[in-house]
Scaffold this active site. Structure first.
Site, mmCIF file in Angstrom:
data_model
loop_
_atom_site.group_PDB
_atom_site.id
_atom_site.type_symbol
_atom_site.label_atom_id
_atom_site.label_comp_id
_atom_site.label_asym_id
_atom_site.label_seq_id
_atom_site.Cartn_x
_atom_site.Cartn_y
_atom_site.Cartn_z
ATOM 1 N N TYR A 1 -9.174 5.559 7.619
ATOM 2 C CA TYR A 1 -9.318 5.929 9.027
ATOM 3 C C TYR A 1 -10.396 7.004 9.092
ATOM 4 O O TYR A 1 -10.207 8.097 8.541
ATOM 5 C CB TYR A 1 -8.004 6.498 9.572
ATOM 6 C CG TYR A 1 -6.946 5.441 9.834
ATOM 7 C CD1 TYR A 1 -6.202 4.888 8.800
ATOM 8 C CD2 TYR A 1 -6.694 5.010 11.133
ATOM 9 C CE1 TYR A 1 -5.250 3.919 9.049
ATOM 10 C CE2 TYR A 1 -5.732 4.044 11.394
ATOM 11 C CZ TYR A 1 -5.021 3.498 10.348
ATOM 12 O OH TYR A 1 -4.076 2.537 10.603
ATOM 13 N N LYS B 1 1.348 -0.444 15.026
ATOM 14 C CA LYS B 1 2.747 -0.576 15.435
ATOM 15 C C LYS B 1 3.072 -1.852 16.225
ATOM 16 O O LYS B 1 4.246 -2.200 16.387
ATOM 17 C CB LYS B 1 3.148 0.635 16.307
ATOM 18 C CG LYS B 1 3.234 1.928 15.547
ATOM 19 C CD LYS B 1 4.492 2.000 14.697
ATOM 20 C CE LYS B 1 4.391 3.007 13.590
ATOM 21 N NZ LYS B 1 4.279 2.463 12.249
ATOM 22 N N HIS C 1 0.842 -1.200 0.000
ATOM 23 C CA HIS C 1 0.000 0.000 0.000
ATOM 24 C C HIS C 1 0.876 1.248 0.000
ATOM 25 O O HIS C 1 1.823 1.336 0.779
ATOM 26 C CB HIS C 1 -0.891 0.031 1.246
ATOM 27 C CG HIS C 1 -2.071 -0.890 1.143
ATOM 28 N ND1 HIS C 1 -3.170 -0.790 1.961
ATOM 29 C CD2 HIS C 1 -2.325 -1.919 0.307
ATOM 30 C CE1 HIS C 1 -4.046 -1.720 1.637
ATOM 31 N NE2 HIS C 1 -3.546 -2.432 0.635
ATOM 32 N N TYR D 1 4.123 6.286 10.192
ATOM 33 C CA TYR D 1 3.291 5.146 9.808
ATOM 34 C C TYR D 1 4.109 4.093 9.061
ATOM 35 O O TYR D 1 4.002 2.890 9.351
ATOM 36 C CB TYR D 1 2.106 5.615 8.949
ATOM 37 C CG TYR D 1 0.966 4.638 8.923
ATOM 38 C CD1 TYR D 1 -0.141 4.787 9.758
ATOM 39 C CD2 TYR D 1 0.991 3.522 8.090
ATOM 40 C CE1 TYR D 1 -1.175 3.874 9.758
ATOM 41 C CE2 TYR D 1 -0.038 2.596 8.081
ATOM 42 C CZ TYR D 1 -1.119 2.781 8.916
ATOM 43 O OH TYR D 1 -2.138 1.860 8.921
ATOM 44 N N PRO E 1 -4.023 -0.127 18.691
ATOM 45 C CA PRO E 1 -3.706 -0.524 17.311
ATOM 46 C C PRO E 1 -3.839 0.578 16.261
ATOM 47 O O PRO E 1 -3.524 0.341 15.094
ATOM 48 C CB PRO E 1 -4.703 -1.660 17.036
ATOM 49 C CG PRO E 1 -5.793 -1.494 18.033
ATOM 50 C CD PRO E 1 -5.216 -0.810 19.220
HETATM 51 C C1 LIG Z 1 -6.821 -9.084 19.948
HETATM 52 C C2 LIG Z 1 -5.631 -8.328 19.437
HETATM 53 C C3 LIG Z 1 -5.723 -7.611 18.248
HETATM 54 C C4 LIG Z 1 -4.639 -6.894 17.768
HETATM 55 N N1 LIG Z 1 -4.772 -6.183 16.619
HETATM 56 C C5 LIG Z 1 -3.722 -5.472 16.173
HETATM 57 C C6 LIG Z 1 -3.828 -4.706 15.006
HETATM 58 O O1 LIG Z 1 -4.865 -4.655 14.359
HETATM 59 N N2 LIG Z 1 -2.742 -3.995 14.615
HETATM 60 C C7 LIG Z 1 -1.550 -4.018 15.320
HETATM 61 O O2 LIG Z 1 -0.570 -3.400 14.927
HETATM 62 N N3 LIG Z 1 -1.426 -4.751 16.419
HETATM 63 C C8 LIG Z 1 -2.471 -5.462 16.862
HETATM 64 N N4 LIG Z 1 -2.337 -6.194 17.978
HETATM 65 C C9 LIG Z 1 -1.021 -6.217 18.610
HETATM 66 C C10 LIG Z 1 -0.091 -7.250 17.965
HETATM 67 O O3 LIG Z 1 -0.828 -8.370 17.585
HETATM 68 C C11 LIG Z 1 1.002 -7.583 18.959
HETATM 69 O O4 LIG Z 1 1.743 -6.399 19.175
HETATM 70 C C12 LIG Z 1 1.921 -8.719 18.536
HETATM 71 O O5 LIG Z 1 1.221 -9.944 18.612
HETATM 72 C C13 LIG Z 1 3.171 -8.788 19.416
HETATM 73 O O6 LIG Z 1 3.886 -9.967 19.156
HETATM 74 P P1 LIG Z 1 4.624 -10.745 20.320
HETATM 75 O O7 LIG Z 1 5.323 -11.873 19.672
HETATM 76 O O8 LIG Z 1 5.389 -9.791 21.151
HETATM 77 O O9 LIG Z 1 3.465 -11.249 21.281
HETATM 78 P P2 LIG Z 1 2.309 -12.329 21.011
HETATM 79 O O10 LIG Z 1 1.917 -12.316 19.591
HETATM 80 O O11 LIG Z 1 1.273 -12.055 22.040
HETATM 81 O O12 LIG Z 1 3.011 -13.718 21.300
HETATM 82 C C14 LIG Z 1 3.274 -14.183 22.605
HETATM 83 C C15 LIG Z 1 3.188 -15.683 22.595
HETATM 84 O O13 LIG Z 1 3.554 -16.166 23.880
HETATM 85 C C16 LIG Z 1 2.663 -17.208 24.234
HETATM 86 N N5 LIG Z 1 2.677 -17.324 25.704
HETATM 87 C C17 LIG Z 1 2.065 -16.531 26.605
HETATM 88 N N6 LIG Z 1 2.332 -16.965 27.847
HETATM 89 C C18 LIG Z 1 3.131 -18.046 27.718
HETATM 90 C C19 LIG Z 1 3.739 -18.935 28.647
HETATM 91 N N7 LIG Z 1 3.572 -18.777 29.967
HETATM 92 N N8 LIG Z 1 4.498 -19.941 28.182
HETATM 93 C C20 LIG Z 1 4.688 -20.111 26.849
HETATM 94 N N9 LIG Z 1 4.121 -19.297 25.918
HETATM 95 C C21 LIG Z 1 3.363 -18.279 26.359
HETATM 96 C C22 LIG Z 1 1.337 -16.778 23.656
HETATM 97 O O14 LIG Z 1 0.444 -17.859 23.476
HETATM 98 C C23 LIG Z 1 1.781 -16.175 22.321
HETATM 99 O O15 LIG Z 1 1.816 -17.145 21.287
HETATM 100 C C24 LIG Z 1 -3.418 -6.903 18.484
HETATM 101 C C25 LIG Z 1 -3.317 -7.619 19.663
HETATM 102 C C26 LIG Z 1 -4.407 -8.316 20.163
HETATM 103 C C27 LIG Z 1 -4.283 -9.052 21.479
#
Ligand SMILES: Cc1cc2nc3c(=O)[nH]c(=O)nc-3n(C[C@H](O)[C@H](O)[C@H](O)COP(=O)(O)OP(=O)(O)OC[C@H]3O[C@@H](n4cnc5c(N)ncnc54)[C@H](O)[C@@H]3O)c2cc1C
Length: 394
Positions: free
Chosen positions: A204, A300, A75, A388, A296
């Site tokens: 948006y 980011k 995009h 962005y 969100p």
């Molecule tokens: C419902 C939702 C919608 C979102 N929508 C957007 C969006 O539209 N745009 C955007 O930019 N961001 C969005 N986000 C944010 C984005 O998805 C996160 O910033 C991103 O997932 C971060 O990645 P991560 O790997 O740090 O964490 P996560 O993706 O949360 O990964 C963490 C992993 O650790 C695992 N875990 C947790 N506890 C334990 C444990 N005790 N032992 C072993 N494993 C464990 C979890 O199951 C998960 O798989 C959203 C978040 C949520 C919750």
């Protein structure tokens, strides 16, 4: 208790944990990834969908971008709608050629899981009772259960990539952690719909009924959000009511129409800004949502997780290959600079585009003035665009 050993014990198989494991593997550094959910669950979890240009480049350079290049949607801008009209922010024109790619987080996760399995590296799904120990020492351990067996994983370093509700941040004594937080007085009700997009770019919308976001995940699937109350009960939102609200907030007199389709998924997500500092305690390093979250609105969350592990992988490569400790010592401060820029941008976008309960005419006129400025001043539009598409990596 069965004993295992690795160089880097990684808790969590989200984008942060999986990409870290992949980047380390490319440098022949051993790691074990422990994930509490099943493979099926993490590969289907619909969350973020916008990749900054730097994130795209990192995935490509590290050899996991093949499907993203084929299926991702590049995009070159977004549209900001208010007062009955749309205004385009042209990213390449304002940022010297930079863009974003729309590619679902679950697709990034699938690609990284596939790469990990193809490389024959250890990734355990469905583990339980994960706990970290002795992270203040140079011999930290992770205990966990896998099926009926209890394990202890001896590591040189532990990477806490276990998201906002994980156990790693909670293992840090509160006296060693400073927490900064904002909880917003609204949430997003999001749907995933089997409806081909009718607009090429994200919209948006600032509207008197509340914010709305039009986005897509593929040429067949739209992803749509509306601002709702923080305690909204999804049961009060039958599909017809959601579509009605989306039409009202997104459509203007320009004739563009939102296309409806079967709702595949829906849910309400609270909005919060959160940072825990520092992102390190002893040999435990936090990355991604484990250390910080953003509303969100600025797209980011996943990008910050990717940026963190890029820095952490570099620091760990320096540590294991050259016995350098300076990069690990600088890890938290290096990441927090980018984290706070993204925190500000996400807060700013959220504050500009949402209706706040109890806001008055003064507040709303300030928002309109800011929106008018962003779409009429090249400098203001360039600032939005630069944030962005993502600032270049340090
Ligand atoms: C419902 C939702 C919608 C979102 N929508 C957007 C969006 O539209 N745009 C955007 O930019 N961001 C969005 N986000 C944010 C984005 O998805 C996160 O910033 C991103 O997932 C971060 O990645 P991560 O790997 O740090 O964490 P996560 O993706 O949360 O990964 C963490 C992993 O650790 C695992 N875990 C947790 N506890 C334990 C444990 N005790 N032992 C072993 N494993 C464990 C979890 O199951 C998960 O798989 C959203 C978040 C949520 C919750």
């Amino acid at each position: 208790m069965r004993k295992l050993r690795t160089q880097v014990g990684i808790v969590g198989a989200g984008p942060a944990g999986l990409l870290l494991a992949h980047l380390l593997h490319l440098e022949a550094i051993d790691s074990v990834v422990l994930e509490s959910r099943s493979r099926d669950y993490v590969e289907r979890r619909v969350r973020a969908g916008v990749l900054e240009q730097g994130s795209v480049e990192l995935l490509n350079e590290s050899g996991v971008g093949e499907r993203m290049r084929r299926e991702g949607l590049v995009h070159h801008g977004i549209e900001v709608r208010f007062g009955g009209a749309g205004h385009r922010i042209d990213f390449p024109e304002l940022t010297g050629g930079r863009s974003i790619t729309v590619y679902g987080q679950q697709e990034v996760v699938k690609d990284l899981v596939a790469a990990r399995i193809a490389a024959g590296c250890e990734l355990r799904f469905g583990v339980g009772d994960v706990a970290v120990h002795d992270v203040e020492s140079d011999a930290p351990r992770i205990s966990f259960r896998d099926g009926a067996d209890e394990f202890e994983l001896a590591c040189d370093v532990v990477a806490g990539c276990d998201g906002f509700h994980g156990i790693c941040r909670q293992a840090i004594p509160t006296a060693n952690l400073s927490v900064f937080e904002r909880v917003y007085p609204f949430a997003w009700l999001g749907i995933l719909a089997a409806a081909p997009p009718t607009h090429d770019e994200l919209i948006y919308a600032y509207h008197e009924r509340g914010f709305a976001l039009y986005s897509m995940r593929s040429p067949e699937i739209t992803r749509l959000y509306i601002q709702v109350a923080p305690d909204e009960d999804i049961a009060d939102w039958p599909d017809e009511r959601i579509w009605q609200e989306l039409h009202a907030r997104l459509e203007t007199s320009d004739g563009w129409k939102l296309r409806e389709g079967p709702v595949l998924e829906k849910g309400v997500t609270g909005m919060r800004s959160f940072v825990a500092e520092p992102m390190q305690y002893g040999r435990l390093y936090l990355a991604g949502d484990a250390a910080h979250i953003v509303p969100p609105t600025g797209a980011k969350g996943m990008n910050l997780a990717i940026a963190d592990v890029r820095v952490l992988a570099g620091a760990l490569i320096g540590f294991f290959k050259a016995r350098r400790t300076d990069l690990l010592e600088a890890y938290s401060a290096t990441c927090l600079k980018r984290v706070w820029r993204a925190e500000h941008f996400s807060w700013w976008m959220t504050s500009m585009l949402h209706r706040f309960p109890g806001d008055d005419g003064f507040q709303q006129r300030l928002q309109r003035s800011q929106l008018d400025y962003v779409v009429s001043s090249r400098v203001a539009a360039a600032s939005l665009a630069e944030n962005y598409v993502g600032l270049p990596f340090a």
